[in-house]
Motif scaffolding. Structure first.
Motif, PDB file in Angstrom:
ATOM      1  N   TYR A   1      -1.411   2.152  -5.707  1.00 31.62           N
ATOM      2  CA  TYR A   1      -1.860   1.376  -4.554  1.00 31.62           C
ATOM      3  C   TYR A   1      -3.150   1.900  -3.943  1.00 31.62           C
ATOM      4  N   ALA A   2      -3.948   2.579  -4.756  1.00 37.85           N
ATOM      5  CA  ALA A   2      -5.264   3.016  -4.289  1.00 37.85           C
ATOM      6  C   ALA A   2      -6.090   1.774  -3.978  1.00 37.85           C
TER       7      ALA A   2
ATOM      8  N   ALA B   1       4.707   8.497  -0.101  1.00 37.05           N
ATOM      9  CA  ALA B   1       4.305   8.187  -1.478  1.00 37.05           C
ATOM     10  C   ALA B   1       3.862   9.432  -2.231  1.00 37.05           C
TER      11      ALA B   1
ATOM     12  N   ASP C   1       2.113  11.001  -5.963  1.00 34.22           N
ATOM     13  CA  ASP C   1       0.831  10.756  -6.639  1.00 34.22           C
ATOM     14  C   ASP C   1       0.817   9.435  -7.409  1.00 34.22           C
TER      15      ASP C   1
ATOM     16  N   THR D   1       0.868  -1.168   0.000  1.00 35.93           N
ATOM     17  CA  THR D   1       0.000   0.000   0.000  1.00 35.93           C
ATOM     18  C   THR D   1       0.910   1.224   0.000  1.00 35.93           C
ATOM     19  N   ALA D   2       0.372   2.358  -0.357  1.00 32.88           N
ATOM     20  CA  ALA D   2       1.171   3.582  -0.389  1.00 32.88           C
ATOM     21  C   ALA D   2       1.595   3.949   1.032  1.00 32.88           C
TER      22      ALA D   2
ATOM     23  N   MET E   1       2.560   6.688  -6.927  1.00 36.57           N
ATOM     24  CA  MET E   1       2.543   5.550  -6.004  1.00 36.57           C
ATOM     25  C   MET E   1       1.166   5.436  -5.337  1.00 36.57           C
ATOM     26  N   ARG E   2       0.579   6.557  -4.973  1.00 37.66           N
ATOM     27  CA  ARG E   2      -0.757   6.516  -4.357  1.00 37.66           C
ATOM     28  C   ARG E   2      -1.790   5.992  -5.343  1.00 37.66           C
ATOM     29  N   ALA E   3      -1.671   6.369  -6.621  1.00 33.54           N
ATOM     30  CA  ALA E   3      -2.610   5.869  -7.634  1.00 33.54           C
ATOM     31  C   ALA E   3      -2.425   4.366  -7.836  1.00 33.54           C
TER      32      ALA E   3
ATOM     33  N   ARG F   1      -0.815  -4.988  -6.446  1.00 33.11           N
ATOM     34  CA  ARG F   1      -0.740  -4.744  -5.017  1.00 33.11           C
ATOM     35  C   ARG F   1      -0.184  -5.926  -4.248  1.00 33.11           C
TER      36      ARG F   1
END
Length: 172
Positions: free
Chosen positions: A158-159, A150, A152, A145-146, A154-156, A170
């Motif tokens: 592991y959203a 993290a 943007d 997970t982010a 990386m966050r996208a 993931r």
């Protein structure tokens, strides 16, 4: 050596690790250091690596903080390459890679095995969660997970997965 990391992978710990230790000779040099080799001629003789390639790889390992270059002879000046604490911390990773390779071979085909130093019994390394002791090889139990740092991308990546399709990227 030019960086092979894509811009969007710069914050990925796997990508940055592979940049330091993912090259063939680098892993073999590190393996030799765990077996006690420290000198240029020892590495060269054991690995059959060219002088120029060995020089490049050793410089890279020193620059990454995995090896320390120390003089052991004054005239002519000669150096040895000793694992740093950071370098020593890679030992479990190297052991796990070797164990993975051995797991693909029948026991009589294995040229090197890991044994308990006291009993001489063969051991089977596994990677576990330090807190719980649970094995990490269950891809359904552990996912990335982010993290707090993290960006943007990386966050996208592991959203939270949608309910209609799994996010295979993931799983670890």
């Amino acid at each position: 050596m030019a960086s092979r990391i894509r811009l969007e992978d710069r914050e990925c710990p796997l990508s940055t690790t592979v940049e330091h230790v993912g090259e063939w000779w680098t892993l073999l040099i590190l393996h030799d250091t765990f077996d006690g080799y420290t000198r240029f001629d020892q590495f060269q003789e054991n690995l059959g690596i060219s002088s120029s390639m060995l020089t490049t790889r050793l410089k890279t390992l020193v620059a990454a903080g995995l090896l320390e270059r120390r003089p052991y002879q004054a005239n002519p000046v000669r150096h040895e390459y000793v694992l740093t604490e950071l370098g020593r911390s890679l030992r479990p990773v190297i052991l796990a890679l070797a164990a993975w390779g051995n797991s693909r071979l029948a026991p009589p085909e294995r040229s090197m095995i890991l044994v308990d130093a006291q009993s001489g019994e063969e051991v089977e390394p596994v990677v576990v969660d330090a807190r719980t002791g649970r094995r990490l090889d269950d891809s359904n139990a552990y996912v990335f997970t982010a993290g707090p740092a993290a960006g943007d991308a990386m966050r996208a990546r592991y959203a939270p997965a949608s309910t209609t399709a799994p996010n295979p990227a993931r799983t670890a």
